[in-house]
Design a protein around this motif. Structure first.
Motif, mmCIF file in Angstrom:
data_model
loop_
_atom_site.group_PDB
_atom_site.id
_atom_site.type_symbol
_atom_site.label_atom_id
_atom_site.label_comp_id
_atom_site.label_asym_id
_atom_site.label_seq_id
_atom_site.Cartn_x
_atom_site.Cartn_y
_atom_site.Cartn_z
ATOM 1 N N LYS A 162 7.443 -2.627 6.961
ATOM 2 C CA LYS A 162 7.244 -1.464 7.833
ATOM 3 C C LYS A 162 6.392 -0.412 7.132
ATOM 4 C CE LYS A 162 11.015 -0.070 10.056
ATOM 5 N NZ LYS A 162 12.465 0.203 10.292
ATOM 6 N N ALA A 163 6.624 -0.219 5.844
ATOM 7 C CA ALA A 163 5.820 0.739 5.085
ATOM 8 C C ALA A 163 4.384 0.248 4.948
ATOM 9 C CB ALA A 163 6.435 0.957 3.700
ATOM 10 N N VAL A 164 4.216 -1.044 4.675
ATOM 11 C CA VAL A 164 2.876 -1.615 4.547
ATOM 12 C C VAL A 164 2.107 -1.464 5.855
ATOM 13 C CG1 VAL A 164 1.608 -3.782 4.279
ATOM 14 C CG2 VAL A 164 3.478 -3.240 2.717
ATOM 15 N N GLN A 165 2.762 -1.758 6.962
ATOM 16 C CA GLN A 165 2.090 -1.693 8.268
ATOM 17 C C GLN A 165 1.546 -0.300 8.553
ATOM 18 O OE1 GLN A 165 3.024 -0.111 11.349
ATOM 19 N NE2 GLN A 165 1.266 -1.035 12.390
ATOM 20 N N ARG A 166 2.248 0.714 8.095
ATOM 21 C CA ARG A 166 1.790 2.089 8.337
ATOM 22 C C ARG A 166 0.498 2.396 7.585
ATOM 23 N NH1 ARG A 166 7.589 3.047 8.735
ATOM 24 N NH2 ARG A 166 7.831 3.310 6.474
ATOM 25 N N GLY A 167 0.164 1.569 6.581
ATOM 26 C CA GLY A 167 -1.065 1.781 5.831
ATOM 27 C C GLY A 167 -2.211 0.887 6.254
ATOM 28 N N VAL A 168 -1.974 0.022 7.238
ATOM 29 C CA VAL A 168 -2.978 -0.965 7.642
ATOM 30 C C VAL A 168 -3.548 -0.623 9.017
ATOM 31 C CG1 VAL A 168 -3.361 -3.394 8.215
ATOM 32 C CG2 VAL A 168 -1.875 -2.783 6.296
ATOM 33 N N SER A 169 -4.862 -0.617 9.111
ATOM 34 C CA SER A 169 -5.500 -0.362 10.404
ATOM 35 C C SER A 169 -6.396 -1.512 10.848
ATOM 36 C CB SER A 169 -6.331 0.925 10.343
ATOM 37 O OG SER A 169 -7.350 0.821 9.366
ATOM 38 N N ASP A 184 -6.569 -2.119 2.560
ATOM 39 C CA ASP A 184 -7.201 -2.092 3.875
ATOM 40 C C ASP A 184 -8.550 -1.376 3.797
ATOM 41 O OD1 ASP A 184 -6.602 -2.847 6.736
ATOM 42 O OD2 ASP A 184 -7.026 -0.710 7.032
ATOM 43 N N ALA A 185 -8.589 -0.253 3.105
ATOM 44 C CA ALA A 185 -9.826 0.516 2.975
ATOM 45 C C ALA A 185 -10.878 -0.230 2.166
ATOM 46 C CB ALA A 185 -9.533 1.869 2.327
ATOM 47 N N ALA A 186 -10.429 -1.077 1.230
ATOM 48 C CA ALA A 186 -11.354 -1.831 0.376
ATOM 49 C C ALA A 186 -11.944 -3.053 1.076
ATOM 50 C CB ALA A 186 -10.645 -2.255 -0.906
ATOM 51 N N GLY A 187 -11.436 -3.365 2.272
ATOM 52 C CA GLY A 187 -11.996 -4.462 3.042
ATOM 53 C C GLY A 187 -11.266 -5.781 2.957
ATOM 54 N N VAL A 188 -10.020 -5.766 2.488
ATOM 55 C CA VAL A 188 -9.226 -7.000 2.454
ATOM 56 C C VAL A 188 -8.975 -7.471 3.885
ATOM 57 C CG1 VAL A 188 -6.983 -7.973 1.838
ATOM 58 C CG2 VAL A 188 -8.164 -6.451 0.241
ATOM 59 N N ASP A 189 -9.183 -8.755 4.153
ATOM 60 C CA ASP A 189 -9.074 -9.294 5.512
ATOM 61 C C ASP A 189 -7.635 -9.549 5.938
ATOM 62 O OD1 ASP A 189 -11.944 -9.531 5.830
ATOM 63 O OD2 ASP A 189 -11.832 -11.277 4.509
ATOM 64 N N LEU A 190 -6.822 -10.020 5.010
ATOM 65 C CA LEU A 190 -5.429 -10.369 5.319
ATOM 66 C C LEU A 190 -4.528 -9.799 4.238
ATOM 67 C CD1 LEU A 190 -4.081 -13.808 6.514
ATOM 68 C CD2 LEU A 190 -2.969 -12.632 4.610
#
Length: 255
Positions: free
Chosen positions: A68-75, A33-39
């Protein structure tokens, strides 16, 4: 602002390429997410990190746990989750229940289903009507490993025409995008030109609207490397070396 399915379609119209990768835990998801991945796709390819030989044993509970764990890292990235084998093929109601659980329990924005046979197309239509965004997947479909194997699909004119028609049918059913896996680049280009929704290439050539790969493949963590996945670093080697150094220092009392 979080990326939406409508935004992906708009990007196709604008000619803006879309970047996607898979994730299986909070740490990797946050980095992507921080690196700019769109999906970000929580794919059933995570079967490999769970020690399964293929994607078939993965359960709905297992993928929900990881999603659920992945979602917590995605903004920002759009979060999509695969529906595992036999969690959507039995009936439309089963598919709605499975997809509903994924969206309600994980916070994901969409689900992905493999294939385009008539019953599944009807099911996807119902899912979309129920307000559940669906990503399609044609070409090589790993959940059909015992039927079609893991070889490139669409190599003959007849098979290529079939896959093209499947993609067109999925678009009509309401999917917001389609993964094209391990098909000739010429076919990937042809399908992309015919559709008004984004296509994601995983071994389908460079002329699609976006690209998606399994993160463990590009990081050099996979035991078997797909022929279409570039390795950007060899974490398997780096991690092994670091652990060996730790073991040596620990046994020699040098920590």
């Amino acid at each position: 602002m979080p990326i939406t399915t409508k935004q992906l379609i708009q990007w196709k119209q604008e000619g803006r390429l879309i970047v996607a990768l898979t994730a299986w835990d909070y740490v990797i998801a946050k980095l992507l997410d921080a690196a700019g991945v769109d999906l970000i796709l929580v794919g059933d390819s995570m079967s490999v990190i769970l020690g399964y030989k293929n994607t078939l044993p993965l359960t709905l509970d297992e993928i929900i746990h990881h999603a659920k764990a992945v979602q917590r890292g995605v903004s920002k990235a759009l979060l999509v989750v695969d529906l595992p084998f036999l969690t959507y093929q039995e009936s439309t109601q089963q598919a709605i229940n499975s997809a509903g659980r994924v969206l309600k329990e994980t916070g994901a924005q969409a689900v992905k289903l493999e294939g385009a046979y008539p019953f599944l197309v009807e099911t996807i239509t119902r899912l979309v009507q129920a307000g559940i965004p669906v990503m399609g997947h044609v070409g090589l479909t790993p959940q059909s490993i015992h039927h079609i194997g893991l070889c490139q699909q669409g190599r003959t004119e007849a098979d290529g025409d079939r896959i093209l028609q499947e993609a067109l049918t999925l678009e009509k059913a309401g999917v917001f995008s389609i993964v094209l896996e391990h098909i000739p680049s010429s076919l990937g280009s042809k399908i992309t030109q015919k559709l008004s929704i984004p296509t994601f290439s995983i071994g389908a050539g460079k002329d699609c609207d976006g690209y998606i790969l399994v993160t463990s493949d590009i990081l050099g963590l996979s035991e078997k490397q797909p022929p279409f996945a570039k390795v950007y670093t060899n974490l398997r080697q780096l991690i092994t070396k670091a652990i060996e150094e730790y073991v040596m220092e620990a046994r020699e009392g040098r920590l």
